[in-house]
Motif scaffolding. Structure first.
Motif, PDB file in Angstrom:
ATOM      1  N   UNK A 157       0.834  -1.192   0.000  1.00  0.00           N
ATOM      2  CA  UNK A 157       0.000   0.000   0.000  1.00  0.00           C
ATOM      3  C   UNK A 157       0.881   1.259   0.000  1.00  0.00           C
ATOM      4  N   UNK A 158       0.354   2.331  -0.565  1.00  0.00           N
ATOM      5  CA  UNK A 158       1.057   3.616  -0.571  1.00  0.00           C
ATOM      6  C   UNK A 158       0.112   4.677  -0.016  1.00  0.00           C
ATOM      7  N   UNK A 159       0.610   5.438   0.935  1.00  0.00           N
ATOM      8  CA  UNK A 159      -0.152   6.572   1.474  1.00  0.00           C
ATOM      9  C   UNK A 159       0.579   7.850   1.097  1.00  0.00           C
ATOM     10  N   UNK A 160      -0.137   8.756   0.448  1.00  0.00           N
ATOM     11  CA  UNK A 160       0.449  10.011  -0.016  1.00  0.00           C
ATOM     12  C   UNK A 160      -0.263  11.173   0.680  1.00  0.00           C
ATOM     13  N   UNK A 161       0.445  11.827   1.575  1.00  0.00           N
ATOM     14  CA  UNK A 161      -0.061  13.069   2.166  1.00  0.00           C
ATOM     15  C   UNK A 161       0.464  14.204   1.309  1.00  0.00           C
ATOM     16  N   UNK A 162      -0.447  14.973   0.722  1.00  0.00           N
ATOM     17  CA  UNK A 162      -0.004  15.978  -0.230  1.00  0.00           C
ATOM     18  C   UNK A 162      -0.747  17.295  -0.054  1.00  0.00           C
ATOM     19  N   UNK A 163      -0.047  18.370  -0.336  1.00  0.00           N
ATOM     20  CA  UNK A 163      -0.655  19.689  -0.358  1.00  0.00           C
ATOM     21  C   UNK A 163      -1.393  19.891  -1.680  1.00  0.00           C
ATOM     22  N   UNK A 164      -2.562  20.515  -1.623  1.00  0.00           N
ATOM     23  CA  UNK A 164      -3.379  20.681  -2.827  1.00  0.00           C
ATOM     24  C   UNK A 164      -2.646  21.468  -3.902  1.00  0.00           C
ATOM     25  N   UNK A 165      -1.883  22.475  -3.510  1.00  0.00           N
ATOM     26  CA  UNK A 165      -1.213  23.318  -4.505  1.00  0.00           C
ATOM     27  C   UNK A 165      -0.142  22.546  -5.271  1.00  0.00           C
ATOM     28  N   UNK A 166       0.374  21.466  -4.703  1.00  0.00           N
ATOM     29  CA  UNK A 166       1.360  20.634  -5.390  1.00  0.00           C
ATOM     30  C   UNK A 166       0.709  19.451  -6.092  1.00  0.00           C
ATOM     31  N   UNK A 167      -0.323  18.892  -5.490  1.00  0.00           N
ATOM     32  CA  UNK A 167      -0.968  17.688  -6.046  1.00  0.00           C
ATOM     33  C   UNK A 167      -1.512  17.925  -7.445  1.00  0.00           C
ATOM     34  N   UNK A 168      -2.049  19.111  -7.675  1.00  0.00           N
ATOM     35  CA  UNK A 168      -2.673  19.366  -8.976  1.00  0.00           C
ATOM     36  C   UNK A 168      -1.674  19.269 -10.119  1.00  0.00           C
ATOM     37  N   UNK A 169      -0.419  19.507  -9.825  1.00  0.00           N
ATOM     38  CA  UNK A 169       0.580  19.536 -10.891  1.00  0.00           C
ATOM     39  C   UNK A 169       1.011  18.159 -11.364  1.00  0.00           C
ATOM     40  N   UNK A 170       0.767  17.112 -10.585  1.00  0.00           N
ATOM     41  CA  UNK A 170       1.099  15.786 -11.109  1.00  0.00           C
ATOM     42  C   UNK A 170      -0.119  14.877 -11.235  1.00  0.00           C
ATOM     43  N   UNK A 171      -1.153  15.087 -10.426  1.00  0.00           N
ATOM     44  CA  UNK A 171      -2.347  14.258 -10.576  1.00  0.00           C
ATOM     45  C   UNK A 171      -3.122  14.606 -11.845  1.00  0.00           C
ATOM     46  N   UNK A 172      -3.183  15.881 -12.169  1.00  0.00           N
ATOM     47  CA  UNK A 172      -3.929  16.310 -13.355  1.00  0.00           C
ATOM     48  C   UNK A 172      -3.122  16.097 -14.627  1.00  0.00           C
ATOM     49  N   UNK A 173      -1.810  16.194 -14.505  1.00  0.00           N
ATOM     50  CA  UNK A 173      -0.962  16.002 -15.686  1.00  0.00           C
ATOM     51  C   UNK A 173      -0.837  14.529 -16.072  1.00  0.00           C
ATOM     52  N   UNK A 174      -1.030  13.650 -15.095  1.00  0.00           N
ATOM     53  CA  UNK A 174      -0.859  12.220 -15.353  1.00  0.00           C
ATOM     54  C   UNK A 174      -2.135  11.495 -14.941  1.00  0.00           C
ATOM     55  N   UNK A 175      -3.078  11.372 -15.872  1.00  0.00           N
ATOM     56  CA  UNK A 175      -4.366  10.774 -15.547  1.00  0.00           C
ATOM     57  C   UNK A 175      -4.250   9.288 -15.214  1.00  0.00           C
ATOM     58  N   UNK A 176      -3.098   8.669 -15.497  1.00  0.00           N
ATOM     59  CA  UNK A 176      -2.952   7.259 -15.145  1.00  0.00           C
ATOM     60  C   UNK A 176      -3.008   7.063 -13.632  1.00  0.00           C
ATOM     61  N   UNK A 177      -2.594   8.067 -12.859  1.00  0.00           N
ATOM     62  CA  UNK A 177      -2.714   7.989 -11.407  1.00  0.00           C
ATOM     63  C   UNK A 177      -4.179   8.019 -10.994  1.00  0.00           C
ATOM     64  N   UNK A 178      -4.970   8.858 -11.654  1.00  0.00           N
ATOM     65  CA  UNK A 178      -6.394   8.950 -11.344  1.00  0.00           C
ATOM     66  C   UNK A 178      -7.155   7.711 -11.796  1.00  0.00           C
ATOM     67  N   UNK A 179      -6.717   7.124 -12.884  1.00  0.00           N
ATOM     68  CA  UNK A 179      -7.423   5.979 -13.450  1.00  0.00           C
ATOM     69  C   UNK A 179      -7.061   4.652 -12.796  1.00  0.00           C
TER      70      UNK A 179
END
Length: 300
Positions: free
Chosen positions: A86-108
């Motif tokens: 398992x992986x737990x990622x604690x992330x700040x919203x201002x940083x998360x948008x730059x890799x979660x939105x750019x790489x939809x494979x993480x969202x999918x």
């Protein structure tokens, strides 16, 4: 319900603004021993991509030393760890948008879940100011933006509708057992009692295995500055919250903020409050729906 087998490795994101009690959830997850823990892995890359990085306060610049200067490296690291456990990622919203939105494979990723942790904006704004005591500028406004975080929530919800959730920081502290049990259920992992009572992390100049993340990710000085209260706790405790100044109507006065800075922060609060309230409305709707479903399931 909480004893079911976990068929696959889960990736769990808790996304928030600064000073929202997200470190307490990280401490709960760290107690499990079956999960890779990432503490704000995207923040260093966010800093590296700022045009005015050199103007950030000392205790912000280089406080994250995970050496991910590019958001693509953050995404690749999360994927790699997910093949192990398992992986737990604690992330700040201002940083998360730059890799979660750019790489939809993480969202999918069907084994990924996304939790947006929200705290009353007056509390997060005042707590953040008390740490840095800086005038409001463009960067601080971005860091404390519920508007930007809500946009991120909407985008992620479109891609991962059934895997996107909201957590109230206040409810988490008021009823941690219920909140963490629900968190585990939504994330698809087993709940265990250690998540409510974890060992304190005693930081010093000497490295210790149980405190590895705090040395490796930030170094003890920065960790104590930003996360000292959580590190010195052994569970969710609302008594550790600092009270804020309010008027006779219970509205925040922001007297904790220097007079020369106060007006700008009060304007920021008023602007962000409406976006926080939209979050809270969606959160309340979800809680009511889950309560109704649980009620009817009791008759089956």
């Amino acid at each position: 319900m909480f004893g079911k087998k976990e068929p696959s490795n889960k990736t769990i994101y808790v996304i928030s603004l600064p000073r929202s009690n997200s470190t307490a959830i990280l401490m709960a997850m760290q107690s499990r021993n079956d999960t890779h823990i990432l503490n704000e892995p995207g923040v260093h890359a966010w800093q590296c991509n700022l045009p005015k990085k050199q103007e950030l306060p000392e205790l912000v610049v280089d406080s994250h030393s995970q050496n991910f200067s590019e958001f693509s490296d953050v995404a690749a690291h999360i994927k790699k760890l997910g093949t192990q456990k398992h992986v737990f990622v604690k992330e700040m919203a201002f940083a998360a948008k730059d890799y979660l939105i750019e790489d939809f494979s993480l969202l999918n990723n069907k084994d990924a879940s996304f939790f947006f942790l929200i705290r009353s904006p007056q509390k997060s704004i005042i707590s953040h100011y008390k740490k840095l005591s800086v005038p409001l500028d463009e960067i601080v406004s971005e860091v404390l933006s519920y508007q930007d975080m809500y946009r991120l929530y909407e985008t992620i919800s479109e891609q991962a509708k059934d895997r996107t959730f909201i957590i109230s920081a206040e409810d988490l502290l008021d009823n941690p057992r219920s909140a963490i049990e629900l968190f585990c259920e939504n994330a698809g992992i087993n709940f265990n009692e250690q998540m409510l009572n974890w060992p304190k992390i005693e930081l010093s100049t000497e490295w210790k295995p149980q405190a590895d993340i705090w040395y490796r990710a930030q170094g003890s000085r920065f960790s104590l500055f930003w996360h000292g209260t959580a590190l010195n706790s052994n569970g969710f405790d609302k008594n550790l919250e600092s009270p804020i100044q309010t008027d006779l109507d219970g509205k925040p006065t922001f007297e904790e903020i220097k007079e020369e800075h106060r007006s700008a922060y009060m304007d920021l609060y008023r602007e962000q409050l409406k976006h926080y309230e939209v979050f809270m409305e969606k959160y309340s709707q979800r809680i009511k729906l889950e309560s109704t479903m649980e009620y009817f399931s009791s008759f089956s």
